[in-house]
Design a protein around this motif. Structure first.
Motif, PDB file in Angstrom:
ATOM      1  N   GLU A 231       0.832  -1.208   0.000  1.00  0.00           N
ATOM      2  CA  GLU A 231       0.000   0.000   0.000  1.00  0.00           C
ATOM      3  C   GLU A 231       0.864   1.255   0.000  1.00  0.00           C
ATOM      4  N   LYS A 234       2.136   1.915  -3.554  1.00  0.00           N
ATOM      5  CA  LYS A 234       1.096   2.446  -4.448  1.00  0.00           C
ATOM      6  C   LYS A 234       1.035   3.971  -4.352  1.00  0.00           C
ATOM      7  N   LYS A 238       2.197   7.028  -6.989  1.00  0.00           N
ATOM      8  CA  LYS A 238       1.143   7.972  -7.353  1.00  0.00           C
ATOM      9  C   LYS A 238       1.599   9.427  -7.148  1.00  0.00           C
TER      10      LYS A 238
END
Length: 291
Positions: A231, A234, A238
């Motif tokens: 997580e 990610k 981004k």
């Protein structure tokens, strides 16, 4: 010093078109951080352009942030410089009751030896009623704060509790983490490698981009602290492009361009800095629109 775990943000100082301090923008900025999960606020760090603020303006900025924050988040105050006696005097004569720690940058321009850096922070430690966070940012100071000097200070002075490490060198950060006292904290001062530093044993970050993307950036750091690597990665990927953009021209011009797009505050800076170019503002606008 659990207050220093997670995401701290080095707040900008918003300005109006006429170059006065935008206190309404500052209020929006503080609430934006608190509402989106930031862990603590850094007041009058170098991102806040203190070099171009008058003594009266600095006091007004501090008072505004303290009032708006209203005890909701821990506050860290930036007090540093390249004149040791002046830094010591500011520490001794300032009301520090609202703050949990002092962030003090390594002396810039003078380019002292490692012994000079040690003696500078020895004087600060002896004068400070608060815990001290060392700040290494050789790209701005012209002199690297070497791990051996950081570790020497960490071992010699109980109130020197952390370093904001912004050399952009993962190996250097890892050497400090490897050899530090157990309760000494390593805080990333480089947004791009903040997550890798946390995964290597750091406690968090004092961030610039964090104030523009506080919810996701704070979540990324917390995922890192929780060792939820998938997580965290990610969010890292981004966010990454925005970090390149905000430092493409100068700091804080880039982050103010992003905050301007978010309608938090205007993109005005004080000379010798200039506002982000039209081309950079367009890149940042496009990033935000597609985020």
């Amino acid at each position: 010093m659990k207050e220093l775990f997670g995401t701290g943000v080095a707040l900008v100082t918003p300005f109006n078109e006429d170059n006065t301090v935008d206190f309404q923008g500052l209020e929006r900025l503080v609430n934006f951080q608190i509402d989106n999960g930031v862990n603590y606020l850094v007041v009058l760090g170098t991102t806040g352009e203190p070099a171009t603020l008058t003594a009266e303006e600095k006091e007004q900025v501090k008072a505004t942030i303290i009032k708006v924050n209203n005890g909701r988040l821990p506050l860290v105050i930036g007090i540093g410089g390249n004149n040791t006696m002046n830094v010591v005097n500011e520490i001794k004569t300032s009301d520090l009751s609202a703050f949990c720690a002092i962030l003090s940058v390594s002396p810039y321009y003078n380019k002292p030896t490692q012994e000079g850096i040690y003696q500078h922070f020895k004087a600060i430690s002896e004068a400070s009623p608060l815990p001290v966070i060392l700040y290494n940012v050789p790209g701005r100071t012209g002199r690297n704060f070497e791990p051996k000097t950081i570790l020497r200070l960490a071992n010699d002075f109980e109130n020197i509790v952390a370093v904001k490490e912004a050399a952009g060198d993962m190996l250097q950060a890892m050497r400090i983490i490897q050899n530090k006292p157990a309760d000494f904290m390593v805080i990333s001062g480089d947004d791009m490698i903040a997550l890798p530093m946390v995964l290597a044993g750091g406690v968090g970050v004092i961030s610039v981009i964090g104030q523009g993307l506080p919810k996701d950036f704070s979540a990324m750091i917390q995922y890192g602290l929780d060792k939820n690597i998938d997580e965290a990665n990610k969010l890292q990927y981004k966010i990454m492009d925005s970090i390149d953009y905000i430092f493409e021209e100068c700091n804080p011009s880039g982050i103010k361009a992003l905050l301007n797009k978010l309608n938090v505050c205007k993109n005005n800076v004080r000379l010798p800095l200039v506002a982000a170019s039209f081309e950079l503002q367009q890149k940042i606008d496009n990033f935000v629109e597609n985020y």
